[in-house]
Design a protein around this motif. Structure first.
Motif, PDB file in Angstrom:
ATOM      1  N   ALA A  53       0.859  -1.178   0.000  1.00  0.00           N
ATOM      2  CA  ALA A  53       0.000   0.000   0.000  1.00  0.00           C
ATOM      3  C   ALA A  53       0.895   1.227   0.000  1.00  0.00           C
ATOM      4  N   TRP A  54       0.592   2.189  -0.869  1.00  0.00           N
ATOM      5  CA  TRP A  54       1.419   3.373  -1.057  1.00  0.00           C
ATOM      6  C   TRP A  54       0.552   4.619  -0.977  1.00  0.00           C
ATOM      7  N   VAL A  55       1.037   5.641  -0.311  1.00  0.00           N
ATOM      8  CA  VAL A  55       0.391   6.949  -0.263  1.00  0.00           C
ATOM      9  C   VAL A  55       1.424   7.973  -0.701  1.00  0.00           C
ATOM     10  N   GLU A  56       1.123   8.657  -1.782  1.00  0.00           N
ATOM     11  CA  GLU A  56       2.027   9.679  -2.321  1.00  0.00           C
ATOM     12  C   GLU A  56       3.451   9.145  -2.484  1.00  0.00           C
ATOM     13  N   GLY A  57       3.576   7.919  -3.000  1.00  0.00           N
ATOM     14  CA  GLY A  57       4.877   7.318  -3.269  1.00  0.00           C
ATOM     15  C   GLY A  57       5.583   6.719  -2.070  1.00  0.00           C
ATOM     16  N   LYS A  58       4.950   6.758  -0.897  1.00  0.00           N
ATOM     17  CA  LYS A  58       5.561   6.207   0.313  1.00  0.00           C
ATOM     18  C   LYS A  58       4.879   4.884   0.685  1.00  0.00           C
ATOM     19  N   LEU A  59       5.701   3.876   1.004  1.00  0.00           N
ATOM     20  CA  LEU A  59       5.181   2.590   1.453  1.00  0.00           C
ATOM     21  C   LEU A  59       4.538   2.748   2.822  1.00  0.00           C
ATOM     22  N   VAL A  60       3.230   2.454   2.924  1.00  0.00           N
ATOM     23  CA  VAL A  60       2.524   2.594   4.204  1.00  0.00           C
ATOM     24  C   VAL A  60       1.940   1.274   4.696  1.00  0.00           C
ATOM     25  N   GLY A  61       1.986   0.234   3.856  1.00  0.00           N
ATOM     26  CA  GLY A  61       1.465  -1.060   4.276  1.00  0.00           C
ATOM     27  C   GLY A  61       2.018  -2.170   3.415  1.00  0.00           C
ATOM     28  N   LEU A  62       2.100  -3.370   4.002  1.00  0.00           N
ATOM     29  CA  LEU A  62       2.647  -4.504   3.273  1.00  0.00           C
ATOM     30  C   LEU A  62       2.095  -5.812   3.818  1.00  0.00           C
ATOM     31  N   ALA A  63       1.667  -6.667   2.894  1.00  0.00           N
ATOM     32  CA  ALA A  63       1.366  -8.064   3.205  1.00  0.00           C
ATOM     33  C   ALA A  63       2.438  -8.862   2.462  1.00  0.00           C
ATOM     34  N   ARG A  64       3.313  -9.523   3.209  1.00  0.00           N
ATOM     35  CA  ARG A  64       4.440 -10.266   2.633  1.00  0.00           C
ATOM     36  C   ARG A  64       4.226 -11.744   2.885  1.00  0.00           C
ATOM     37  N   SER A  65       4.204 -12.534   1.786  1.00  0.00           N
ATOM     38  CA  SER A  65       3.843 -13.950   1.903  1.00  0.00           C
ATOM     39  C   SER A  65       4.792 -14.864   1.145  1.00  0.00           C
ATOM     40  N   MET A  66       4.762 -16.137   1.554  1.00  0.00           N
ATOM     41  CA  MET A  66       5.370 -17.242   0.829  1.00  0.00           C
ATOM     42  C   MET A  66       4.236 -18.220   0.558  1.00  0.00           C
ATOM     43  N   THR A  67       4.111 -18.639  -0.719  1.00  0.00           N
ATOM     44  CA  THR A  67       2.961 -19.463  -1.072  1.00  0.00           C
ATOM     45  C   THR A  67       3.231 -20.386  -2.251  1.00  0.00           C
ATOM     46  N   ASP A  68       2.407 -21.445  -2.352  1.00  0.00           N
ATOM     47  CA  ASP A  68       2.380 -22.281  -3.555  1.00  0.00           C
ATOM     48  C   ASP A  68       1.186 -21.883  -4.436  1.00  0.00           C
ATOM     49  N   PHE A  69       0.397 -20.906  -3.984  1.00  0.00           N
ATOM     50  CA  PHE A  69      -0.754 -20.315  -4.672  1.00  0.00           C
ATOM     51  C   PHE A  69      -1.954 -21.250  -4.794  1.00  0.00           C
ATOM     52  N   ASN A  70      -1.838 -22.496  -4.350  1.00  0.00           N
ATOM     53  CA  ASN A  70      -2.921 -23.450  -4.527  1.00  0.00           C
ATOM     54  C   ASN A  70      -3.449 -24.054  -3.246  1.00  0.00           C
ATOM     55  N   TYR A  71      -2.550 -24.341  -2.313  1.00  0.00           N
ATOM     56  CA  TYR A  71      -2.980 -24.997  -1.082  1.00  0.00           C
ATOM     57  C   TYR A  71      -2.742 -24.147   0.160  1.00  0.00           C
ATOM     58  N   ALA A  72      -1.551 -23.544   0.258  1.00  0.00           N
ATOM     59  CA  ALA A  72      -1.218 -22.798   1.470  1.00  0.00           C
ATOM     60  C   ALA A  72      -0.460 -21.521   1.141  1.00  0.00           C
ATOM     61  N   CYS A  73      -0.811 -20.474   1.851  1.00  0.00           N
ATOM     62  CA  CYS A  73      -0.118 -19.197   1.750  1.00  0.00           C
ATOM     63  C   CYS A  73       0.182 -18.742   3.170  1.00  0.00           C
ATOM     64  N   TYR A  74       1.468 -18.616   3.485  1.00  0.00           N
ATOM     65  CA  TYR A  74       1.872 -18.145   4.801  1.00  0.00           C
ATOM     66  C   TYR A  74       2.069 -16.640   4.723  1.00  0.00           C
ATOM     67  N   LEU A  75       1.205 -15.905   5.371  1.00  0.00           N
ATOM     68  CA  LEU A  75       1.285 -14.448   5.442  1.00  0.00           C
ATOM     69  C   LEU A  75       2.237 -14.107   6.582  1.00  0.00           C
ATOM     70  N   SER A  76       3.490 -13.874   6.228  1.00  0.00           N
ATOM     71  CA  SER A  76       4.530 -13.692   7.228  1.00  0.00           C
ATOM     72  C   SER A  76       4.472 -12.326   7.894  1.00  0.00           C
ATOM     73  N   ASP A  77       4.175 -11.284   7.120  1.00  0.00           N
ATOM     74  CA  ASP A  77       4.098  -9.930   7.668  1.00  0.00           C
ATOM     75  C   ASP A  77       2.854  -9.232   7.146  1.00  0.00           C
ATOM     76  N   LEU A  78       2.105  -8.651   8.040  1.00  0.00           N
ATOM     77  CA  LEU A  78       1.018  -7.743   7.685  1.00  0.00           C
ATOM     78  C   LEU A  78       1.273  -6.484   8.509  1.00  0.00           C
ATOM     79  N   ALA A  79       1.829  -5.478   7.850  1.00  0.00           N
ATOM     80  CA  ALA A  79       2.250  -4.271   8.555  1.00  0.00           C
ATOM     81  C   ALA A  79       1.599  -3.048   7.931  1.00  0.00           C
ATOM     82  N   VAL A  80       1.136  -2.156   8.792  1.00  0.00           N
ATOM     83  CA  VAL A  80       0.603  -0.864   8.358  1.00  0.00           C
ATOM     84  C   VAL A  80       1.209   0.203   9.256  1.00  0.00           C
ATOM     85  N   ASN A  81       1.739   1.226   8.636  1.00  0.00           N
ATOM     86  CA  ASN A  81       2.299   2.357   9.378  1.00  0.00           C
ATOM     87  C   ASN A  81       1.249   2.855  10.378  1.00  0.00           C
TER      88      ASN A  81
END
Length: 141
Positions: A53-81
């Motif tokens: 998520a970006w506001v005026e070119g600045k990163l303000v949020g992020l969902a960072r994951s590792m996944t196989d896209f079919n069975y499991a997705c590990y959402l490692s970081d969900l961060a919002v300023n």
């Protein structure tokens, strides 16, 4: 609360400084290795799904994951300023993450104790069967 336009991006390149700034300005900074730039760089490099998520070119949020896209997705970081929290950004990051996945793919995360109520509110169910083995554990095989 001022209304701002939030630009959401899938797999947008994020540099280590942007990631660091987001972590220390969110509640995740106290639980992530922010003093280890090499680790932060590896965390970004080895994620195969990011929604930012970006506001005026600045990163303000992020969902960072590792996944196989079919069975499991590990959402490692969900961060919002902190400045942008309580505006629905975290929920939208989670929704957009799910939109990248097969409909059967489970979204899995480990919550900080103080965030349990938040995840319940946005549709997650609690699962007590998570186990963690710390790297410095003294275990022999």
């Amino acid at each position: 609360m001022k209304v701002v336009h939030v630009d959401y991006r899938i797999n947008e390149k994020i540099n280590v400084n942007q990631f660091y700034d987001l972590l220390v300005n969110s509640t995740l900074g106290e639980r992530r290795p922010v003093d280890d730039v090499e680790c932060l760089a590896g965390m970004l490099l080895n994620s195969n799904l990011t929604v930012s998520a970006w506001v005026e070119g600045k990163l303000v949020g992020l969902a960072r994951s590792m996944t196989d896209f079919n069975y499991a997705c590990y959402l490692s970081d969900l961060a919002v300023n902190r400045i942008y929290q309580n505006r629905g950004i975290g929920k939208q990051l989670q929704i957009l993450t799910q939109a990248q996945l097969n409909k059967r793919c489970k979204l899995i995360l480990i919550s900080a104790p103080t965030a349990n109520g938040y995840y319940d509110k946005i549709g997650f169910t609690n699962n007590p069967r998570c186990w963690v083995l710390e790297r410095d554990s003294d275990i022999s095989i």
